[in-house]
Design an enzyme around this catalytic site. Sequence first.
Site, short mmCIF file in Angstrom:
data_model
loop_
_atom_site.label_atom_id
_atom_site.label_comp_id
_atom_site.label_asym_id
_atom_site.label_seq_id
_atom_site.Cartn_x
_atom_site.Cartn_y
_atom_site.Cartn_z
N LYS A 176 0.88 -1.18 0.00
CA LYS A 176 0.00 0.00 0.00
C LYS A 176 0.91 1.22 0.00
CE LYS A 176 -2.14 3.09 1.75
NZ LYS A 176 -1.89 4.47 1.27
N GLU A 251 9.80 1.36 11.02
CA GLU A 251 10.88 2.31 10.75
C GLU A 251 10.23 3.68 10.84
OE1 GLU A 251 12.77 4.89 9.55
OE2 GLU A 251 12.83 4.18 7.48
N CYS A 285 13.74 10.37 7.11
CA CYS A 285 13.68 9.94 8.51
C CYS A 285 15.05 10.07 9.17
CB CYS A 285 13.16 8.52 8.62
SG CYS A 285 14.03 7.38 7.56
N GLU A 384 10.39 16.08 15.23
CA GLU A 384 10.77 15.90 13.83
C GLU A 384 10.02 16.93 12.98
OE1 GLU A 384 9.45 12.27 11.72
OE2 GLU A 384 11.57 12.03 11.25
P1 NDP Z 1 1.96 8.49 8.11
O1 NDP Z 1 2.76 7.71 9.08
O2 NDP Z 1 0.53 8.72 8.45
O3 NDP Z 1 2.01 7.78 6.67
C1 NDP Z 1 2.97 6.83 6.29
C2 NDP Z 1 2.29 5.70 5.53
O4 NDP Z 1 1.32 5.10 6.36
C3 NDP Z 1 1.55 6.18 4.28
O5 NDP Z 1 1.62 5.17 3.30
C4 NDP Z 1 0.12 6.30 4.78
O6 NDP Z 1 -0.81 6.23 3.73
C5 NDP Z 1 0.03 5.11 5.71
N1 NDP Z 1 -1.00 5.18 6.73
C6 NDP Z 1 -1.53 6.29 7.31
N2 NDP Z 1 -2.45 5.94 8.24
C7 NDP Z 1 -2.51 4.59 8.24
C8 NDP Z 1 -3.26 3.63 8.99
N3 NDP Z 1 -4.15 3.98 9.92
N4 NDP Z 1 -3.06 2.33 8.73
C9 NDP Z 1 -2.15 1.93 7.80
N5 NDP Z 1 -1.43 2.79 7.07
C10 NDP Z 1 -1.59 4.10 7.29
O7 NDP Z 1 2.72 9.83 7.86
P2 NDP Z 1 2.27 11.16 7.11
O8 NDP Z 1 2.37 10.95 5.65
O9 NDP Z 1 0.97 11.64 7.63
O10 NDP Z 1 3.41 12.16 7.59
C11 NDP Z 1 3.38 12.69 8.92
C12 NDP Z 1 4.75 12.71 9.52
O11 NDP Z 1 5.25 11.38 9.61
C13 NDP Z 1 5.81 13.44 8.70
O12 NDP Z 1 5.76 14.82 8.94
C14 NDP Z 1 7.07 12.82 9.24
O13 NDP Z 1 7.41 13.41 10.46
C15 NDP Z 1 6.66 11.37 9.50
N6 NDP Z 1 7.06 10.48 8.37
C16 NDP Z 1 8.15 9.71 8.54
C17 NDP Z 1 8.59 8.90 7.51
C18 NDP Z 1 9.80 8.05 7.67
O14 NDP Z 1 10.52 7.86 6.70
N7 NDP Z 1 10.05 7.50 8.84
C19 NDP Z 1 7.92 8.86 6.21
C20 NDP Z 1 6.73 9.69 6.15
C21 NDP Z 1 6.33 10.47 7.21
P3 NDP Z 1 -1.41 7.61 3.15
O15 NDP Z 1 -0.26 8.51 2.87
O16 NDP Z 1 -2.12 7.17 1.95
O17 NDP Z 1 -2.30 8.15 4.24
#
Ligand code: NDP
Length: 482
Positions: A176, A251, A285, A384
Amino acid sequence: MRKHHFIGNAWCEASSGETLPIIDPSNGAEVGQIARGTAQDVDAAVAAARRAVGETFDGPWGVLSASERGRLLYRLAAAVQDRIEEFALLEAQDTGKSIKTARTDAIFLARYLEFYAGACDKLHGDTIPFQTGFTVMTIREPHGVTGHIIPWNYPIQIFGRTVGAALATGNACVVKPAEDASQSVLRLAELAAEVGFPAGVINVVTGYGHEAGACLTAHQGIDHISFTGSTATGRLIAQAAAERHCPVTLELGGKSPQIVFEDANLDEALPVIVTAIVQNAGQTCSAGSRLLVQRSIYEPVLQALAERFRALKAGPPHLGLDMGPLVNRKQYEQVKRILAKAEADGLQVMARGALHPEAASAGYYQEALLYRDVPHDNSLAQQEVFGPVLAAMPFESEEEAIALANGTDYGLVAGIWTQDGGRQMRVARKVRSGQVFINNYGAGGGVELPFGGMKSSGYGREKGFEGMLGFTVLKTIAIRHG
Ligand code: NDP
């Protein structure tokens, strides 16, 4: 633009018939749609994956030998290698990242697939000395069907290191991707089918995280979940998986320190410190987002960094500048909120980069910012940002540097800059983070190097050979033969 799911080597419309818009972050315009996945689509993808692997590893994918899997992965790696520009363009358009960064991502994707192709038939169990009359062995088996929740910041790299490792160990995958970055992952699944992967080995369901993603995480047919994203969503995923005792790799984020001692080689350190925070517009990250500098060199280091920050430019991806826009409005507003709080707290911006004249006002651009004298307990030093924002602060002694480095909830990466060999190892051993880099940061990507966090940065390891272990279950077989 691909607007269907990819299930069982075929394009499928969303069962709801609904789509979501794809927004170009460089100008805010709608450029296409993706399928809005729901429980029914996830069911179909999990069923296709199960058929591929088979209930008892007797499906068309489950029966392949490790070397046969390796050969297929090599073909996929080579196909990606032949299409670096295609993947770079898809990734840059979808996520807004600079085409330079996107190209690097595509090269790394090929390298991950190549690494895991070669590793397929190198993973084995042990025999264990036991009582006379017994032979005991361990074997590593795939989980079966693995679920992969991929974020928008490095979709193809994260595909390479999680799906690559899961396939290498014999799992079939349901992926996904983030709603903001599905195109490259869909293309990869299609390409895998083209090079000969059996139907159902790689399935992609697009849509919202809280909808399709949550269904995937809670699905009874998923045997392992790999998640990269925020700490908050990571917690939700781990809770959902715990309900059915499903293993998870998380992660999550970081607030990683770069520690600069007074004997550091600054010519080497400074460019790396800048890149480590502005790469991918800070949406990384492992970004080196906190700068700890020994007091005796604090002023000259900050002056030199300020000069470098002023030269940084953000603009549309195709210009190949230091940075593109942030990925979406939500991320842009989050960064602006954090910066407004920093201003209200009286924090000082020492230097700021520029926006290119072609950066459309409707795009989600954030210029690079260097903040000085950030108090360690301020949220800018603790939270972050996921934007190109570096928080600098001084320290006096090695002990204080270690205490500051460890003084956040996170523990993903740390950089240590010093010529003193004893200090290098003392600090490396005391810093609580999953990766430590001495006189470098990131080791140029390090496909082979295990990666993952401590504390709120998550658990489990990705990348390298270690990354494969999490996608397997160890089985012990004891034979009593007299
Ligand atoms: P999320 O953790 O919400 O999203 C990451 C992934 O999880 C996306 O594919 C998202 O899908 C999916 N997701 C969201 N909600 C659910 C759920 N309930 N069940 C299963 N999958 C889910 O991060 P955001 O994109 O909202 O970003 C917010 C913050 O997260 C950023 O500002 C940053 O600080 C951190 N982040 C960290 C990352 C890393 O590399 N460790 C990567 C991205 C974000 P969808 O986008 O379609 O909602």
